[in-house]
Design a protein around this motif. Structure first.
Motif, PDB file in Angstrom:
ATOM      1  N   CYS A  95       0.465  -3.811  -3.392  1.00 36.04           N
ATOM      2  CA  CYS A  95       0.993  -2.468  -3.676  1.00 36.04           C
ATOM      3  C   CYS A  95       1.886  -1.998  -2.532  1.00 36.04           C
ATOM      4  CB  CYS A  95      -0.155  -1.478  -3.870  1.00 36.04           C
ATOM      5  SG  CYS A  95      -1.035  -1.640  -5.438  1.00 36.04           S
ATOM      6  N   GLY A  96       1.449  -2.269  -1.295  1.00 36.68           N
ATOM      7  CA  GLY A  96       2.259  -1.887  -0.140  1.00 36.68           C
ATOM      8  C   GLY A  96       3.600  -2.594  -0.118  1.00 36.68           C
ATOM      9  N   VAL A  97       3.596  -3.883  -0.400  1.00 38.86           N
ATOM     10  CA  VAL A  97       4.846  -4.650  -0.450  1.00 38.86           C
ATOM     11  C   VAL A  97       5.764  -4.103  -1.543  1.00 38.86           C
ATOM     12  CG1 VAL A  97       5.847  -6.911  -0.942  1.00 38.86           C
ATOM     13  CG2 VAL A  97       3.795  -6.746   0.476  1.00 38.86           C
ATOM     14  N   SER A  98       5.187  -3.835  -2.718  1.00 40.42           N
ATOM     15  CA  SER A  98       5.978  -3.324  -3.844  1.00 40.42           C
ATOM     16  C   SER A  98       6.553  -1.947  -3.533  1.00 40.42           C
ATOM     17  CB  SER A  98       5.107  -3.249  -5.099  1.00 40.42           C
ATOM     18  OG  SER A  98       4.591  -4.513  -5.430  1.00 40.42           O
ATOM     19  N   ARG A  99       5.740  -1.120  -2.894  1.00 38.12           N
ATOM     20  CA  ARG A  99       6.183   0.238  -2.583  1.00 38.12           C
ATOM     21  C   ARG A  99       7.353   0.230  -1.605  1.00 38.12           C
ATOM     22  NH1 ARG A  99       7.902   4.135  -0.436  1.00 38.12           N
ATOM     23  NH2 ARG A  99       7.045   6.228  -0.321  1.00 38.12           N
ATOM     24  N   LEU A 100       7.288  -0.632  -0.590  1.00 36.80           N
ATOM     25  CA  LEU A 100       8.357  -0.710   0.398  1.00 36.80           C
ATOM     26  C   LEU A 100       9.622  -1.303  -0.211  1.00 36.80           C
ATOM     27  CD1 LEU A 100       6.222  -1.843   3.439  1.00 36.80           C
ATOM     28  CD2 LEU A 100       7.450   0.316   3.233  1.00 36.80           C
ATOM     29  N   THR A 150       0.169   6.046   5.310  1.00 39.61           N
ATOM     30  CA  THR A 150      -1.027   6.837   5.033  1.00 39.61           C
ATOM     31  C   THR A 150      -2.289   5.978   5.092  1.00 39.61           C
ATOM     32  OG1 THR A 150      -0.679   6.493   2.648  1.00 39.61           O
ATOM     33  CG2 THR A 150       0.165   8.535   3.602  1.00 39.61           C
ATOM     34  N   SER A 151      -2.135   4.662   5.117  1.00 41.47           N
ATOM     35  CA  SER A 151      -3.302   3.794   5.233  1.00 41.47           C
ATOM     36  C   SER A 151      -3.970   3.915   6.595  1.00 41.47           C
ATOM     37  CB  SER A 151      -2.919   2.329   4.981  1.00 41.47           C
ATOM     38  OG  SER A 151      -2.031   1.856   5.967  1.00 41.47           O
ATOM     39  N   VAL A 152      -3.319   4.623   7.524  1.00 43.33           N
ATOM     40  CA  VAL A 152      -3.964   4.920   8.812  1.00 43.33           C
ATOM     41  C   VAL A 152      -5.294   5.644   8.572  1.00 43.33           C
ATOM     42  CG1 VAL A 152      -3.775   6.302  10.927  1.00 43.33           C
ATOM     43  CG2 VAL A 152      -1.850   4.918  10.172  1.00 43.33           C
ATOM     44  N   VAL A 153      -5.350   6.469   7.520  1.00 44.08           N
ATOM     45  CA  VAL A 153      -6.581   7.182   7.185  1.00 44.08           C
ATOM     46  C   VAL A 153      -7.708   6.190   6.898  1.00 44.08           C
ATOM     47  CG1 VAL A 153      -7.673   8.762   5.543  1.00 44.08           C
ATOM     48  CG2 VAL A 153      -5.322   9.177   6.299  1.00 44.08           C
ATOM     49  N   LEU A 154      -7.381   5.098   6.209  1.00 47.42           N
ATOM     50  CA  LEU A 154      -8.381   4.074   5.928  1.00 47.42           C
ATOM     51  C   LEU A 154      -8.895   3.444   7.221  1.00 47.42           C
ATOM     52  CD1 LEU A 154      -6.626   2.285   2.927  1.00 47.42           C
ATOM     53  CD2 LEU A 154      -8.446   4.000   2.820  1.00 47.42           C
ATOM     54  N   CYS A 155      -7.997   3.244   8.167  1.00 50.15           N
ATOM     55  CA  CYS A 155      -8.400   2.671   9.453  1.00 50.15           C
ATOM     56  C   CYS A 155      -9.319   3.626  10.207  1.00 50.15           C
ATOM     57  CB  CYS A 155      -7.167   2.344  10.295  1.00 50.15           C
ATOM     58  SG  CYS A 155      -6.094   1.094   9.561  1.00 50.15           S
ATOM     59  N   ALA A 174      -8.320   0.517  -3.173  1.00 58.83           N
ATOM     60  CA  ALA A 174      -7.753   0.474  -4.523  1.00 58.83           C
ATOM     61  C   ALA A 174      -7.033   1.786  -4.839  1.00 58.83           C
ATOM     62  CB  ALA A 174      -8.858   0.219  -5.549  1.00 58.83           C
ATOM     63  N   VAL A 175      -7.647   2.901  -4.462  1.00 57.63           N
ATOM     64  CA  VAL A 175      -7.027   4.213  -4.695  1.00 57.63           C
ATOM     65  C   VAL A 175      -5.749   4.350  -3.876  1.00 57.63           C
ATOM     66  CG1 VAL A 175      -7.319   6.700  -4.396  1.00 57.63           C
ATOM     67  CG2 VAL A 175      -9.198   5.330  -5.303  1.00 57.63           C
ATOM     68  N   SER A 176      -5.818   3.966  -2.605  1.00 55.23           N
ATOM     69  CA  SER A 176      -4.640   4.070  -1.729  1.00 55.23           C
ATOM     70  C   SER A 176      -3.482   3.240  -2.267  1.00 55.23           C
ATOM     71  CB  SER A 176      -5.003   3.615  -0.315  1.00 55.23           C
ATOM     72  OG  SER A 176      -3.875   3.638   0.533  1.00 55.23           O
ATOM     73  N   GLY A 177      -3.766   2.007  -2.682  1.00 53.08           N
ATOM     74  CA  GLY A 177      -2.707   1.155  -3.218  1.00 53.08           C
ATOM     75  C   GLY A 177      -2.107   1.722  -4.484  1.00 53.08           C
ATOM     76  N   SER A 178      -2.949   2.260  -5.362  1.00 54.87           N
ATOM     77  CA  SER A 178      -2.455   2.830  -6.619  1.00 54.87           C
ATOM     78  C   SER A 178      -1.574   4.050  -6.375  1.00 54.87           C
ATOM     79  CB  SER A 178      -3.639   3.206  -7.516  1.00 54.87           C
ATOM     80  OG  SER A 178      -4.406   2.059  -7.849  1.00 54.87           O
ATOM     81  N   LEU A 179      -1.930   4.866  -5.392  1.00 53.39           N
ATOM     82  CA  LEU A 179      -1.117   6.041  -5.073  1.00 53.39           C
ATOM     83  C   LEU A 179       0.240   5.633  -4.497  1.00 53.39           C
ATOM     84  CD1 LEU A 179      -3.776   8.453  -3.502  1.00 53.39           C
ATOM     85  CD2 LEU A 179      -2.693   8.633  -5.752  1.00 53.39           C
ATOM     86  N   MET A 180       0.266   4.510  -3.775  1.00 54.50           N
ATOM     87  CA  MET A 180       1.532   4.061  -3.187  1.00 54.50           C
ATOM     88  C   MET A 180       2.546   3.658  -4.250  1.00 54.50           C
ATOM     89  SD  MET A 180       0.761   1.982   0.333  1.00 54.50           S
ATOM     90  CE  MET A 180      -0.574   0.926  -0.231  1.00 54.50           C
TER      91      MET A 180
END
Length: 213
Positions: free
Chosen positions: A124-129, A156-161, A197-203
């Motif tokens: 999802c991150g690759v696709s979003r970029l 925003t994945s910093v939040v996950l970290c 999964a939620v983070s990727g879907s939002l991206m």
């Protein structure tokens, strides 16, 4: 009368590095932090020392600092380039895509469903970029700045970290991960991985539009 054509000068050694702008060096700092987080996550898997994991999670906020300042430096020096934009995306996928996924795996999300979701998150991150790079010119409406993001930005994945760092600080890694583990069909699922999964879907959402400040 003969006309002597001027031969192009041969490329100098390290000519690509010589051509980098100051903002590009900040971008490479971002990528460096991402790789450091992956290496430190692997160190933690071998050592089991919580400090190693906490340092790994600290690399994500540091990468975000580099990511913020590369844009500020580019605007300050008025140096924008297609290469700089590509560098930024490649650095982001390392620091905010592969890095967090590696940390989640190191934290104990190693079930079959966990792996599927973490791979989905990175894709999802690759696709979003990729989508951002293609549509950036359209979204900017002829200006130098994109007015809004389609989907959440990958940093925003910093939040996950930070969530993973909190787990480490509270000694809730491995078998002690919040939410425990579930046997779903043939594979194990740690409910905490659903945040990825939620983070990727939002991206990759096209309907979610976030103004860029």
């Amino acid at each position: 009368m003969s006309v002597t054509s001027k031969r192009p000068e041969p490329s100098r050694h390290f000519s690509m590095i010589r051509g980098l702008h100051l903002a590009d060096l900040f971008t490479l700092g971002n990528a460096g932090c991402g790789m450091a987080s992956i290496f430190l996550a692997m160190v933690f898997v071998g050592s089991g020392v919580t400090r190693d994991f906490l340092v790994a999670t600290a690399m994500a906020p540091l990468a975000l600092v580099f990511d913020i300042f590369d844009g500020k430096v580019a605007r300050w020096r008025r140096r924008h380039s297609a290469m700089g934009r590509e560098l930024d995306s490649l650095a982001d996928i390392v620091s905010f895509g592969a890095g967090p996924a590696a940390m989640a795996f190191a934290a104990g999300m190693r079930g079959g469903w966990d792996a599927v979701i973490l791979i989905y998150f990175v894709c999802c991150g690759v696709s979003r970029l990729a989508r951002f790079n293609i549509t950036a010119e359209t979204l900017s409406s002829g200006s130098d700045k994109v007015k809004y993001f389609e989907g959440t930005p990958i940093p925003t994945s910093v939040v996950l970290c930070l969530v993973l760092a909190a787990c480490a600080w509270g000694e809730r890694l491995g078998a002690a991960l919040p939410g425990g583990a579930l046997q779903v069909g043939p594979w194990i699922l740690h409910p905490l991985v659903l945040l990825f999964a939620v983070s990727g879907s939002l991206m990759i959402s096209k309907t979610l539009r976030i103004p860029k400040v």
